[in-house]
Design a protein around this motif. Structure first.
Motif, mmCIF file in Angstrom:
data_model
loop_
_atom_site.group_PDB
_atom_site.id
_atom_site.type_symbol
_atom_site.label_atom_id
_atom_site.label_comp_id
_atom_site.label_asym_id
_atom_site.label_seq_id
_atom_site.Cartn_x
_atom_site.Cartn_y
_atom_site.Cartn_z
ATOM 1 N N SER A 1 0.842 -1.183 0.000
ATOM 2 C CA SER A 1 0.000 0.000 0.000
ATOM 3 C C SER A 1 0.888 1.248 0.000
ATOM 4 C CB SER A 1 -0.937 -0.013 1.214
ATOM 5 O OG SER A 1 -1.930 0.974 1.061
ATOM 6 N N VAL A 2 0.347 2.358 0.493
ATOM 7 C CA VAL A 2 1.037 3.647 0.419
ATOM 8 C C VAL A 2 2.255 3.670 1.356
ATOM 9 C CG1 VAL A 2 0.790 6.109 0.893
ATOM 10 C CG2 VAL A 2 -1.058 4.864 -0.248
ATOM 11 N N GLY A 3 3.345 4.276 0.859
ATOM 12 C CA GLY A 3 4.551 4.405 1.671
ATOM 13 C C GLY A 3 5.797 4.154 0.846
ATOM 14 N N MET A 4 6.945 4.183 1.516
ATOM 15 C CA MET A 4 8.205 3.877 0.841
ATOM 16 C C MET A 4 8.317 2.364 0.669
ATOM 17 S SD MET A 4 9.668 6.734 0.113
ATOM 18 C CE MET A 4 11.312 6.157 -0.327
ATOM 19 N N LYS A 5 8.356 1.926 -0.588
ATOM 20 C CA LYS A 5 8.419 0.501 -0.898
ATOM 21 C C LYS A 5 9.579 0.227 -1.861
ATOM 22 C CE LYS A 5 4.582 -0.154 1.400
ATOM 23 N NZ LYS A 5 4.522 -0.895 2.685
ATOM 24 N N HIS A 6 10.032 -1.008 -1.834
ATOM 25 C CA HIS A 6 11.095 -1.402 -2.753
ATOM 26 C C HIS A 6 10.502 -1.596 -4.140
ATOM 27 C CE1 HIS A 6 13.872 -4.248 -4.805
ATOM 28 N NE2 HIS A 6 14.783 -3.490 -4.215
ATOM 29 N N ASN A 7 11.026 -0.846 -5.112
ATOM 30 C CA ASN A 7 10.546 -0.941 -6.479
ATOM 31 C C ASN A 7 11.353 -2.002 -7.225
ATOM 32 O OD1 ASN A 7 10.536 -0.259 -9.470
ATOM 33 N ND2 ASN A 7 8.981 1.159 -8.727
ATOM 34 N N PRO A 8 10.701 -3.074 -7.741
ATOM 35 C CA PRO A 8 11.437 -4.156 -8.381
ATOM 36 C C PRO A 8 12.044 -3.773 -9.731
ATOM 37 C CG PRO A 8 9.079 -4.489 -8.631
ATOM 38 C CD PRO A 8 9.244 -3.309 -7.732
ATOM 39 N N VAL A 9 11.500 -2.731 -10.360
ATOM 40 C CA VAL A 9 12.018 -2.315 -11.678
ATOM 41 C C VAL A 9 13.338 -1.572 -11.524
ATOM 42 C CG1 VAL A 9 11.547 -0.959 -13.745
ATOM 43 C CG2 VAL A 9 9.677 -2.210 -12.618
ATOM 44 N N TYR A 10 13.357 -0.615 -10.583
ATOM 45 C CA TYR A 10 14.561 0.207 -10.394
ATOM 46 C C TYR A 10 15.437 -0.292 -9.247
ATOM 47 C CZ TYR A 10 11.916 3.380 -13.383
ATOM 48 O OH TYR A 10 11.200 3.921 -14.413
ATOM 49 N N ASN A 11 14.948 -1.301 -8.521
ATOM 50 C CA ASN A 11 15.688 -1.877 -7.397
ATOM 51 C C ASN A 11 16.062 -0.805 -6.378
ATOM 52 O OD1 ASN A 11 16.790 -4.039 -5.990
ATOM 53 N ND2 ASN A 11 18.821 -3.762 -6.904
ATOM 54 N N LEU A 12 15.083 0.074 -6.095
ATOM 55 C CA LEU A 12 15.305 1.176 -5.153
ATOM 56 C C LEU A 12 14.085 1.325 -4.244
ATOM 57 C CD1 LEU A 12 16.659 3.904 -7.606
ATOM 58 C CD2 LEU A 12 18.023 2.671 -5.920
ATOM 59 N N GLN A 13 14.272 1.983 -3.095
ATOM 60 C CA GLN A 13 13.157 2.370 -2.238
ATOM 61 C C GLN A 13 12.518 3.621 -2.837
ATOM 62 O OE1 GLN A 13 12.699 -0.519 -0.041
ATOM 63 N NE2 GLN A 13 12.066 1.145 1.286
ATOM 64 N N MET A 14 11.255 3.537 -3.205
ATOM 65 C CA MET A 14 10.571 4.656 -3.844
ATOM 66 C C MET A 14 9.182 4.836 -3.248
ATOM 67 S SD MET A 14 11.601 4.011 -7.852
ATOM 68 C CE MET A 14 10.813 5.542 -8.374
ATOM 69 N N PRO A 15 8.638 6.065 -3.313
ATOM 70 C CA PRO A 15 7.277 6.284 -2.803
ATOM 71 C C PRO A 15 6.264 5.482 -3.618
ATOM 72 C CG PRO A 15 8.439 8.365 -3.145
ATOM 73 C CD PRO A 15 9.257 7.314 -3.791
ATOM 74 N N HIS A 16 5.359 4.826 -2.928
ATOM 75 C CA HIS A 16 4.279 4.070 -3.572
ATOM 76 C C HIS A 16 2.973 4.726 -3.162
ATOM 77 C CE1 HIS A 16 1.763 0.325 -4.335
ATOM 78 N NE2 HIS A 16 2.433 0.480 -5.460
ATOM 79 N N GLU A 17 2.220 5.235 -4.124
ATOM 80 C CA GLU A 17 1.082 6.100 -3.819
ATOM 81 C C GLU A 17 -0.268 5.407 -3.942
ATOM 82 O OE1 GLU A 17 1.577 9.549 -6.281
ATOM 83 O OE2 GLU A 17 3.055 10.420 -4.915
ATOM 84 N N GLY A 18 -0.262 4.087 -4.043
ATOM 85 C CA GLY A 18 -1.533 3.381 -4.166
ATOM 86 C C GLY A 18 -1.476 2.019 -3.519
ATOM 87 N N LEU A 19 -2.471 1.202 -3.832
ATOM 88 C CA LEU A 19 -2.584 -0.149 -3.294
ATOM 89 C C LEU A 19 -2.562 -1.140 -4.445
ATOM 90 C CD1 LEU A 19 -3.247 -2.125 -0.934
ATOM 91 C CD2 LEU A 19 -5.663 -1.694 -1.431
ATOM 92 N N ASP A 20 -1.693 -2.137 -4.346
ATOM 93 C CA ASP A 20 -1.621 -3.182 -5.371
ATOM 94 C C ASP A 20 -2.632 -4.278 -5.048
ATOM 95 O OD1 ASP A 20 0.434 -1.840 -6.625
ATOM 96 O OD2 ASP A 20 2.031 -2.985 -5.643
ATOM 97 N N LEU A 21 -3.524 -4.553 -6.015
ATOM 98 C CA LEU A 21 -4.527 -5.609 -5.864
ATOM 99 C C LEU A 21 -4.268 -6.654 -6.937
ATOM 100 C CD1 LEU A 21 -7.679 -3.386 -5.242
ATOM 101 C CD2 LEU A 21 -6.292 -4.573 -3.539
ATOM 102 N N ILE A 22 -3.767 -7.806 -6.525
ATOM 103 C CA ILE A 22 -3.386 -8.858 -7.462
ATOM 104 C C ILE A 22 -4.626 -9.538 -8.005
ATOM 105 C CG2 ILE A 22 -2.024 -10.967 -7.749
ATOM 106 C CD1 ILE A 22 -0.474 -10.045 -5.201
ATOM 107 N N ALA A 23 -4.702 -9.672 -9.332
ATOM 108 C CA ALA A 23 -5.851 -10.309 -9.977
ATOM 109 C C ALA A 23 -5.417 -10.838 -11.341
ATOM 110 C CB ALA A 23 -6.998 -9.317 -10.129
ATOM 111 N N PRO A 24 -6.102 -11.865 -11.844
ATOM 112 C CA PRO A 24 -5.745 -12.402 -13.169
ATOM 113 C C PRO A 24 -5.956 -11.360 -14.265
ATOM 114 C CG PRO A 24 -7.156 -13.936 -11.962
ATOM 115 C CD PRO A 24 -7.170 -12.649 -11.199
#
Length: 307
Positions: A170-193
């Motif tokens: 959800s919102v906060g500083m999260k590890h970004n798998p694309v850039y391999n860095l801690q970056m701000p995440h401004e939403g919520l990831d909802l996994i779905a097919p």
């Protein structure tokens, strides 16, 4: 004469027997006490070991009890803050039930009938008072909803039949798998097919439709009025047009996939007057209390975003 000697001899034998019996019993008691003092049976050893274990656990359990109390107090404060932020009013108070008492299993069951009449009357008054308070609280809630019908925030899940295991960061500083860095995440990831339908979290007007292969891909933004805006990113198909109004639960698109994300999912954002809000705080009305607590836990513990 001979008879007297025989009776005397019998008495001496009885006295000797009694002294022997008393001495034997006394010796047995002394031996048992000494044995019990210096030696323990297997059952006593087991009980002593359990007592030591429970004694050691007591302090740890007390510490956990204090910790749980602090956590519950913190959750109550957070829930109150969320209520105030969403409905812009103080939450209704729920007074504790007062004056209620009942006979415990250890109380005298032979009390006079007058006692039960007085007790039942007091209990009835307490329950009526509680019902009145609950009635008043519901009235206050409905009044707020009626007066501010245009300010109800988006409280519905954008993906139906969703399990808590589908919740990502959800919102906060999260590890970004694309850039391999801690970056701000401004939403919520909802996994779905891929291809799963995405629904509008509330009625509103579509203010932006973006079709892109970069960043967060295809996006739809909906203005729900009174400062609330939701954004649905990483869409596949888009089913709405910019400028059109949508109703609660209307399909706005489908979950897509991108080379810039680790798996198909919906990136869902909520803003209030331009400020990023945690979407988790808006989902409590769509989930049971148990699932909502699990969703909160999953979102808090997930340290890596998916986009």
């Amino acid at each position: 004469m001979a008879a007297k000697k025989k009776d005397s001899k019998t008495k001496l034998m009885v006295m000797a027997g009694l002294r022997y019996l008393v001495a034997s019993v006394s010796a047995a008691i002394v031996i048992y006490v000494l044995f019990a003092f210096f030696f323990s049976t297997q059952e006593e050893k087991r009980l002593q070991k359990e007592n030591r274990l429970y004694s050691n656990l007591y302090d740890a359990m007390k510490a956990k009890e204090n910790l749980i109390g602090d956590v519950i107090e913190g959750l109550l404060d957070k829930d109150e803050a969320i209520y105030e932020e969403l409905f812009e009013t103080r939450p209704p108070s729920l007074d504790e039930i007062s004056g209620y008492a009942s006979l415990s299993a250890g109380e005298d069951e032979n009390l006079p009938e007058k006692h039960y009449v007085i007790s039942a009357s007091a209990h009835s008054d307490s329950l009526m008072s509680m019902a009145t308070r609950i009635d008043r609280n519901f009235y206050d809630i409905f009044r707020v909803l009626q007066e501010r019908a245009d300010s109800i925030p988006p409280l519905t899940l954008p993906i139906k039949n969703m399990s808590y295991v589908q919740v990502g960061a959800s919102v906060g500083m999260k590890h970004n798998p694309v850039y391999n860095l801690q970056m701000p995440h401004e939403g919520l990831d909802l996994i779905a097919p891929q291809g799963s339908k995405v629904y509008a979290a509330a009625a509103g007007r579509v203010i932006r439709v973006t079709r892109s292969r970069k960043g967060l891909g295809n996006e739809v933004e909906i203005d729900h009025g009174n400062g609330y805006v939701t954004k649905y990113s990483l869409l596949g198909d888009i089913s709405v047009m910019q400028g059109r109004t949508v109703s609660l639960g209307q399909v706005v698109g489908t979950v897509g996939v991108s080379t810039f994300v680790s798996a198909p999912h919906l990136h869902f954002e909520v803003r209030y007057k331009g400020e990023v809000k945690d979407p988790i705080d808006f989902l409590f009305s769509s989930l049971s209390p148990e699932d909502y607590s699990r969703v909160q836990f999953m979102a808090a513990k997930t340290s890596q975003s998916m986009d």
